[in-house]
Design an enzyme around this catalytic site. Sequence first.
Site: not given
Ligand SMILES: *Cc1c(COP(=O)(O)O)cnc(C)c1O
Length: 445
Positions: A260, A302, A304-305, A342, A346, A373, A402
């Site tokens: 996150g 974890e 991602g972004r 995106r 949101y 459209c 994303y």
């Molecule tokens: C989506 C998600 C992440 C990654 O979130 P980011 O904002 O992309 O870092 C990590 N853990 C879980 C369980 C998620 O659902």
Amino acid sequence: MENINESILKNPIYEVRAGVLFFDGCNTVELAQKYGTPLYLMSETEIVRRIDELRKSFVEPYVGKTDCRIVYASKAFCTIAMMNICEREGISVDVVSGGELHTAKAAGFPADRIEFNGNNKTREEIESALLYGVGRFIVDGLSELKIIESVIADNPSITYHPKILFRITPGVTADTHDHLKTAKKDSKFGIPLAEEVFFPQIERAINSELVDYVGLHFHIGSQLFDVKPYLDALEIALEKVREIKERYGFVVSELNVGGGFGACYVDEDRKQFGYFLAPVVEKIIEFYDNVLGTDPPEISIEPGRSIVAEAGATLYTVGQTKDIPGGTKYISVDGGMGDNIRPSLYQAEYFSAIANKMDSPCDDTVTICGKNCESGDILIRNAQLPLASSGDILCTFSTGAYCYSMSSNYNGNLIPAVVLCSDGKDKLIVKRQTNDQLVQNQLPL
Ligand SMILES: *Cc1c(COP(=O)(O)O)cnc(C)c1O
């Protein structure tokens, strides 16, 4: 350079040469000609730099104290080549479906470094994960644990005991868009902490002979810039760790604190990873030492972004422009909500530039819209750009997370190709979808 977005373009993967935008050493206008548009670009240099930064702030400082593990949340950008990068860089990956698991398998990603997340894994998904030997399951509740046990019991070929963490709902509210909050008390994710629901599940897992119960997981939301909700969630998790030890004499040996961490899309003041991670790791180590009197657990994150968002950009070709008298000036591009949902989903904001007019003054204010459209198919409102004309190459920045992974075939538009750039070299890692592929699963009456 005053006419283009400083906060994005100060990233060294961007350069302007003779009025043309370069991305990780590659000429974007030439890439658009070579591969067509819309086109996703990913910078290998930036991805690796981000993983390196994580390693320097989360893994290396704690060597000798405890094991800290980086688990890339593959849903942000899930491709075979990304799995290859994660494997080469020695990090783990998190998957949330049979499809993402299949991508990891197709890349030959080591099973013991895969973690399986998700609030409603099907029996089939669980079975294929266990048959592959997936190392960890982040379990969303007792009913999922029972499915895992029953699949193991029914399959003599599954001979290992997968590690299990329970995802908990700490009940904290992260300061982010409502759709990006995942830990509110009535969230669909995780097990609630009410005593009568929580402890029976933990006890059941500790006593399971088929799984190796190791710990707790939480993930409070995405695009976060403040460590406070993290520490609040951690405090709640640690209190549960204490109660678990008190009730069952069981020491939680793994904590996963989710992802996150915020990325920079427009002019956000992005925090360094250490801002989030140092206080979290220190608090865990101190708690285990002072309160439990034991060695710290293994800690995982974890992200991602924060690994891929800023490593991506999207190229489009400008088509029609429409100047409504007394109203909005629209610039249409050959993609839109199909390759970047995106903004419509949101209200995400992006910056852009005209890749072939980087030295021209940005004295036009326009709304960049897609070709779908839907009136909501707007990529950017009030963009400051040079005067655009049909055939120009428009680049939107920070589209690495994303966008490809949320892309769709709405309106029969094809999913764009993805090119991985690295220090002047370009490599196709996802081919552009074809019209034949669009109908390949469809049957005539
Ligand atoms: C989506 C998600 C992440 C990654 O979130 P980011 O904002 O992309 O870092 C990590 N853990 C879980 C369980 C998620 O659902």
